[in-house]
Design an enzyme around this catalytic site. Structure first.
Site, PDB file in Angstrom:
ATOM      1  N   ASP A 146       9.704   3.866  16.438  1.00 39.38           N
ATOM      2  CA  ASP A 146       9.251   2.497  16.642  1.00 39.38           C
ATOM      3  C   ASP A 146      10.290   1.769  17.486  1.00 39.38           C
ATOM      4  OD1 ASP A 146       6.996   2.895  15.058  1.00 39.38           O
ATOM      5  OD2 ASP A 146       8.022   2.280  13.222  1.00 39.38           O
ATOM      6  N   ASP A 160       0.876   2.329  17.077  1.00 40.93           N
ATOM      7  CA  ASP A 160       0.539   1.378  16.015  1.00 40.93           C
ATOM      8  C   ASP A 160      -0.357   0.259  16.529  1.00 40.93           C
ATOM      9  OD1 ASP A 160       2.119   2.802  14.227  1.00 40.93           O
ATOM     10  OD2 ASP A 160       3.902   1.614  14.649  1.00 40.93           O
TER      11      ASP A 160
END
Length: 212
Positions: A146, A160
């Site tokens: 991330d 995501d």
């Protein structure tokens, strides 16, 4: 001069079939569209993760818009919002099940908007699944990369955001009655009242024509 009269009824070169004329064309299947969208998003997710891993280090964020938007490398063993961090293997199996389910639905898909939504979900699921399978610490235990940090929102990635946007689109389509087969709830087939009204009008027109 004699004129020969044929007993055979005149042939109809183009017989009209009202039922066939009124039937709308069946929308094409959208599996290819779904797969193309998923492939593009998967490639974008993998590319951005490779660039981030090669250029950023954990704990050293890069500011984009002050403290509001920044790039910050985080390796997440859990799901969104860092939930279920000790169940990485289960999240891997869930992601694999989502991929299989979306592909099976896509085989009969005829709605363009459903293809876009499911393609986004599929592309995002595949992006994070690749991390689970091939990144450290090992297969089925890999940590997801991330790197996008916006305000107070937990750090996320392209996969995501793709999953979330695709899921929102699918919810909107469901709420407004758009079906995966390309029809819309309440508008796909004429109801009995419409059929009765149409038949009454046709009979009335025929009766007036015979009277005239």
């Amino acid at each position: 001069m004699m004129v020969r009269v044929s007993d055979e009824p005149p042939s109809e070169e183009n017989p009209a079939n009202p039922a066939e004329e009124a039937t709308p064309a069946t929308p094409p299947q959208r599996l290819r569209t779904l797969l193309v969208i998923a492939g593009v998003l998967l490639g974008l997710d993998l590319l951005t993760k490779c660039i981030v891993v090669a250029n950023l280090h954990p704990g050293e964020p890069v500011s984009i818009i002050g403290d509001f938007a920044r790039f910050s490398l985080v390796r997440n063993p859990g799901a969104a919002f860092s939930m279920a961090t000790g169940m990485t293997w289960l999240l891997t199996l869930v992601a694999a099940a989502v991929v299989v389910g979306v592909v099976r639905i896509g085989r009969t898909l005829r709605s363009l908007w459903w293809a876009i939504g499911l393609g986004m979900v599929l592309g995002g699921a595949l992006g994070n699944l690749v991390d689970r399978l091939f990144r450290a610490p090992g297969p089925l235990q890999g940590h997801v990369v991330d790197f996008i940090a916006i305000g107070w929102w937990p750090v996320f990635n392209v996969a995501d955001s793709s999953i979330v946007c695709g899921a929102i689109l699918l919810v909107v389509l469901t709420v407004f009655g758009f079906e995966p087969n390309g029809t819309r709830t309440g508008r796909g087939e004429p109801d009995e009242a419409d059929d009765a009204a149409t038949e009454t009008t046709a009979n009335k027109t025929t009766s007036e024509g015979n009277t005239a």
